[in-house]
Design a protein around this motif. Sequence first.
Motif, mmCIF file in Angstrom:
data_model
loop_
_atom_site.group_PDB
_atom_site.id
_atom_site.type_symbol
_atom_site.label_atom_id
_atom_site.label_comp_id
_atom_site.label_asym_id
_atom_site.label_seq_id
_atom_site.Cartn_x
_atom_site.Cartn_y
_atom_site.Cartn_z
ATOM 1 N N LYS A 29 39.471 38.895 34.274
ATOM 2 C CA LYS A 29 40.819 38.334 34.453
ATOM 3 C C LYS A 29 41.830 39.475 34.426
ATOM 4 O O LYS A 29 41.608 40.507 33.798
ATOM 5 C CB LYS A 29 41.125 37.336 33.340
ATOM 6 C CG LYS A 29 40.198 36.134 33.331
ATOM 7 C CD LYS A 29 40.600 35.155 32.218
ATOM 8 C CE LYS A 29 39.668 33.969 32.159
ATOM 9 N NZ LYS A 29 38.338 34.289 31.586
ATOM 10 N N GLN A 32 42.638 42.305 31.578
ATOM 11 C CA GLN A 32 41.520 42.561 30.662
ATOM 12 C C GLN A 32 41.089 44.023 30.751
ATOM 13 O O GLN A 32 41.201 44.659 31.800
ATOM 14 C CB GLN A 32 40.330 41.652 30.999
ATOM 15 C CG GLN A 32 40.525 40.216 30.543
ATOM 16 C CD GLN A 32 39.259 39.395 30.717
ATOM 17 O OE1 GLN A 32 38.602 39.459 31.747
ATOM 18 N NE2 GLN A 32 38.936 38.593 29.714
ATOM 19 N N THR A 52 41.852 43.975 37.670
ATOM 20 C CA THR A 52 42.565 44.432 36.473
ATOM 21 C C THR A 52 42.875 45.910 36.629
ATOM 22 O O THR A 52 42.267 46.593 37.453
ATOM 23 C CB THR A 52 41.735 44.207 35.184
ATOM 24 O OG1 THR A 52 42.554 44.512 34.041
ATOM 25 C CG2 THR A 52 40.495 45.072 35.148
ATOM 26 N N ASP A 97 37.145 44.012 26.806
ATOM 27 C CA ASP A 97 36.991 42.568 27.066
ATOM 28 C C ASP A 97 35.764 42.288 27.929
ATOM 29 O O ASP A 97 35.156 41.226 27.838
ATOM 30 C CB ASP A 97 38.238 42.026 27.783
ATOM 31 C CG ASP A 97 39.493 42.190 26.950
ATOM 32 O OD1 ASP A 97 39.455 41.869 25.740
ATOM 33 O OD2 ASP A 97 40.516 42.657 27.501
ATOM 34 N N GLY A 147 34.634 38.180 24.614
ATOM 35 C CA GLY A 147 34.364 39.044 25.760
ATOM 36 C C GLY A 147 33.058 38.688 26.456
ATOM 37 O O GLY A 147 32.299 37.819 26.005
#
Length: 194
Positions: A29, A32, A52, A97, A147
């Motif tokens: 996402k 992250q 990301t 993450d 995570g």
Amino acid sequence: MPDFILNTDDNVYIPAEDSYLLAENLEIKEGQSVLEIGTGSGIVAMYASRLTDRITVTDINFDACELARKNFEANNIENIEILFGNLFEPVKNRKFDVILFNTPYLPTEEGDVIDSNLNYAFDGGLDGRKVIDLFLNEVGNHLNDGGIVQMIQSSFSDNDLTLSRLDELGFIAEIKAKEHFFFEDITLINAYKI
């Protein structure tokens, strides 16, 4: 998926079906933090960079670190930190993450070992698990709660053992995707830290 300019090097794993199985199934996402172990050419990290801007990659093969840097520059990707070293050594005391790893999963005997940095990319030891087990022993220490670990391995290196080890370590793990080749299945294992 968008195409990238991809330089290659004889001493670095050339992206193949296993690389793209991971790249096409990334669960990242926006915002992250991501760690990719064994980035090789950097192809998976380049796909991750579309999702990301907090990415760190490591590789035990110095040629791979240099090639990844070249590929990131060729594609104007500036949001990836490159660290040289084995597994989690370069990121001591750091957590992420998402952790990605296309493992060296091939069972190798003495005669299969090649005298090149490329050997790191596929040499899984006698049972294909030499590096996988070292990775599993440490991965929980570097993953934030909630995570995910996404790792590639082969039916040759005992998927069930990996799933049960992850279960013992407190993850919820599943085979998320797989592709069949000749005598083996290449599998993507997703493991969620609860």
